[in-house]
Design a protein around this motif. Structure first.
Motif, PDB file in Angstrom:
ATOM      1  N   VAL A 173       0.834  -1.199   0.000  1.00  0.00           N
ATOM      2  CA  VAL A 173       0.000   0.000   0.000  1.00  0.00           C
ATOM      3  C   VAL A 173       0.875   1.258   0.000  1.00  0.00           C
ATOM      4  CG1 VAL A 173      -1.734   1.302   1.316  1.00  0.00           C
ATOM      5  CG2 VAL A 173      -1.813  -1.196   1.281  1.00  0.00           C
ATOM      6  N   ASP A 183      -0.381   4.827   0.084  1.00  0.00           N
ATOM      7  CA  ASP A 183      -1.406   5.869   0.146  1.00  0.00           C
ATOM      8  C   ASP A 183      -0.704   7.193   0.411  1.00  0.00           C
ATOM      9  OD1 ASP A 183      -3.424   4.062  -0.182  1.00  0.00           O
ATOM     10  OD2 ASP A 183      -4.285   4.291   1.828  1.00  0.00           O
ATOM     11  N   LEU A 226      -6.814   6.819  -7.536  1.00  0.00           N
ATOM     12  CA  LEU A 226      -6.635   5.699  -6.601  1.00  0.00           C
ATOM     13  C   LEU A 226      -6.812   4.417  -7.415  1.00  0.00           C
ATOM     14  CD1 LEU A 226      -6.476   4.470  -3.702  1.00  0.00           C
ATOM     15  CD2 LEU A 226      -8.935   4.807  -3.508  1.00  0.00           C
ATOM     16  N   GLU A 258      -6.316   0.035  -7.441  1.00  0.00           N
ATOM     17  CA  GLU A 258      -6.076  -1.181  -6.649  1.00  0.00           C
ATOM     18  C   GLU A 258      -6.142  -2.394  -7.570  1.00  0.00           C
ATOM     19  OE1 GLU A 258      -8.104  -1.572  -2.686  1.00  0.00           O
ATOM     20  OE2 GLU A 258      -8.702  -3.442  -3.641  1.00  0.00           O
ATOM     21  N   ARG A 263      -2.047  -1.266  -3.947  1.00  0.00           N
ATOM     22  CA  ARG A 263      -2.957  -0.121  -3.943  1.00  0.00           C
ATOM     23  C   ARG A 263      -2.164   1.161  -3.763  1.00  0.00           C
ATOM     24  NH1 ARG A 263      -7.920   1.977  -0.366  1.00  0.00           N
ATOM     25  NH2 ARG A 263      -6.887   3.752   0.560  1.00  0.00           N
ATOM     26  N   SER A 264      -2.527   2.160  -4.546  1.00  0.00           N
ATOM     27  CA  SER A 264      -1.909   3.475  -4.345  1.00  0.00           C
ATOM     28  C   SER A 264      -2.877   4.565  -4.742  1.00  0.00           C
ATOM     29  CB  SER A 264      -0.627   3.601  -5.173  1.00  0.00           C
ATOM     30  OG  SER A 264      -0.027   4.849  -4.894  1.00  0.00           O
ATOM     31  N   LEU A 281      -5.470  11.089   0.111  1.00  0.00           N
ATOM     32  CA  LEU A 281      -6.120  10.227   1.106  1.00  0.00           C
ATOM     33  C   LEU A 281      -5.881  10.829   2.498  1.00  0.00           C
ATOM     34  CD1 LEU A 281      -5.119   7.043  -0.750  1.00  0.00           C
ATOM     35  CD2 LEU A 281      -7.479   7.599  -0.142  1.00  0.00           C
ATOM     36  N   LYS A 319      -1.279   9.050   5.388  1.00  0.00           N
ATOM     37  CA  LYS A 319      -0.166   8.495   4.618  1.00  0.00           C
ATOM     38  C   LYS A 319       0.115   7.075   5.112  1.00  0.00           C
ATOM     39  CE  LYS A 319       4.648   8.996   3.408  1.00  0.00           C
ATOM     40  NZ  LYS A 319       5.746   9.825   3.023  1.00  0.00           N
ATOM     41  N   GLY A 372     -10.814   6.442   1.294  1.00  0.00           N
ATOM     42  CA  GLY A 372     -11.098   5.839  -0.017  1.00  0.00           C
ATOM     43  C   GLY A 372     -12.600   5.732  -0.188  1.00  0.00           C
TER      44      GLY A 372
END
Ligand SMILES: O=P(O)(O)OC[C@H]1O[C@@H](O)[C@H](O)[C@@H](O)[C@@H]1O
Length: 466
Positions: free
Chosen positions: A211, A213, A314, A316, A334-335, A339, A342, A461
């Motif tokens: 991930v 984020d 976003l 995934e 996922r990025s 969001l 962090k 999200g």
């Protein structure tokens, strides 16, 4: 790892030198690397299509290097040597003249490194122009930014042209995540102790989540990001490299060829989960909201954005890694941007324990091993027998805070380039595999088979993603 031959002076020729990448990432990274390591003497040669002077370039260099760990004398030394050459990077004669300027500035024995801080289209043309030059400087190295091509085929074509210019071990495909200390630490974590390596595989691991984020939003990068989106910007490059480092079979030796072979082997075994890109992927983009107290406009209303491009912020994707170690274990990548929190991590969720004695009450949830990329930490969330009631397990976290890294990711990658070590760069076949893995997802999104969801900036999200 640096051998005497790697200590030759280097002429670092940056194409697109007045751009954001040079001032925001390359120069500060270089300053950090030079301050922390005994590196070759570097002469910075700036170039771009637009007319600039050596003085202008020197002030860009001064500003970019200052404030980091380098002392003032060293900064001034680099500034004084820095040279400028206005050139069209896609023109062979201009490139020849640029090499001559670099030779004059850095001396005849300096190894020339051509850094393409340019977009993919112009990079391809410039590499084509290089291929047409008969008198390339000896020992030329090439450093290319992502995205490497636009799909598997164009990546393969670009690799073929590059192979006409220099040997593969002189090509540095930059993915700065490979310079993130915790990405390389993934390998050490598995091999340098007897504990973690034992559970690192599908026998004990139920799922893996990679991930990244981000809380930052578009930050004025519409020209680059719009039409690219999170899948190509982050997952196709950085996150797949992280997956490879987490999932590969450790090589016997930490040398470029052995490591790159292991990376390619695991990428070759990677494909979309159950070969169903519609079920295995999700995409969304942010609407207006607030991140860290700052008001963020909806992505579609950010300056320079074309809402018709349906760019996702976003992404995934769930992938299968079909090796003996990982068969049947989903890897969720996922990025996203804007969001609420962090979160940069690789998290391994372990399977439920077996053989729990009757009468012992197991803890809720699952044990997890979490490798934090930024901030750098390792967390083990473990069921332990609590103090209050005997034989009543509770979940506790053992955490190692690894502190700030000494050299940032760009600095580490530049160090490899300056010393001619390709260990932390992406090999050509790996770059092709990364496109191959995601091609079905890109096609499904293009065909609108996967909805484009929404999430308010500052949230976790879209509702219902879990
Ligand atoms: O925070 P870092 O190290 O710059 O890495 C994240 C960035 O990586 C870049 O490659 C992406 O283009 C950006 O969108 C992203 O924000």
């Amino acid at each position: 790892m640096t051998s005497p031959a790697d200590r030759d002076d280097v002429a670092l020729i940056i194409l697109g030198a007045t751009g954001d990448l040079t001032s925001r990432l390359l120069l500060p990274g270089l300053a950090g690397a030079l301050a922390a390591h005994d590196l070759p003497r570097v002469t910075l040669v700036g170039s771009s299509h637009s007319e600039h002077s050596t003085d202008e370039w020197r002030s860009i260099v001064r500003e970019g290097l200052a404030g980091a760990a380098l002392d003032e004398d060293e900064v001034e030394d680099l500034v004084a040597r820095a040279a400028w050459h206005t050139a069209d990077a896609t023109d062979a004669d201009d490139l020849r003249a640029l090499f001559e300027t670099a030779r004059e500035a850095a001396g005849p024995d300096a190894a020339p490194v051509l850094y393409f801080a340019l977009g993919p289209g112009i990079t391809r043309e410039a590499v084509g122009a290089l291929a047409g030059l008969e008198d390339l400087p000896d020992g030329l190295r090439l450093a290319l930014e992502k995205p490497f091509g636009e799909d598997e085929e164009s990546a393969r074509e670009l690799n073929a042209v590059l192979a006409d210019v220099v040997e593969e071990d002189r090509v540095f495909r930059v993915d700065h995540f490979l310079g993130e200390s915790m990405v390389t630490a993934l390998l050490g974590l598995r091999t340098a102790n007897r504990l973690l390596g034992r559970v690192w595989g599908g026998r004990d691991v139920e799922r893996v989540d990679v991930v990244v984020d981000e809380t930052i939003a578009l930050e004025g990068r519409a020209e680059f990001y719009d039409g690219t989106g999170a899948l190509k910007d982050m997952v196709q490059s950085h996150l797949l490299q992280v997956l490879a480092m987490a999932a590969l079979e450790p090589p016997e030796r930490l040398r470029p060829q052995e490591l790159h072979d292991a990376v390619v082997e695991v990428l070759r075994a990677t494909r979309v989960w159950q070969d169903d890109p519609v079920a295995a992927s999700r995409r969304a983009r942010y609407t207006a909201g607030e991140v860290d107290g700052e008001r963020i406009p909806a992505y579609a209303e950010e300056e320079g954005v074309d809402p018709g491009l349906r760019t996702e912020t976003l992404a995934e994707v769930t992938l299968a890694v079909d090796t003996e170690r990982w068969r049947g274990v989903p890897f969720r990548l996922r990025s996203g941007k804007a969001l609420g929190r962090k979160r940069w991590e690789v998290a391994l969720t372990l399977r439920a324990p077996e053989d729990v004695p009757e009468g012992l009450s197991p803890a809720e949830g699952r044990d997890r091993i979490v490798v934090g990329l930024d901030p750098r930490e390792v967390r083990i969330e473990l069921a332990v027998d609590g103090a209050d009631t005997p034989f009543d397990a509770e979940r506790r976290t053992l955490a190692a805070d690894l502190g700030e890294e000494q050299v940032d990711a760009y600095g580490e990658v530049l160090r490899g380039i300056l010393t001619g070590q390709t260990l932390l760069s992406v090999r050509g076949d790996a770059a092709e595999e990364c496109w191959r893995i995601l091609a079905p997802v890109l096609a499904a999104w293009e065909a609108e088979e996967v909805p484009l969801d929404e999430y308010p900036a500052g949230s976790a999200g879209p509702a219902g993603w879990g």
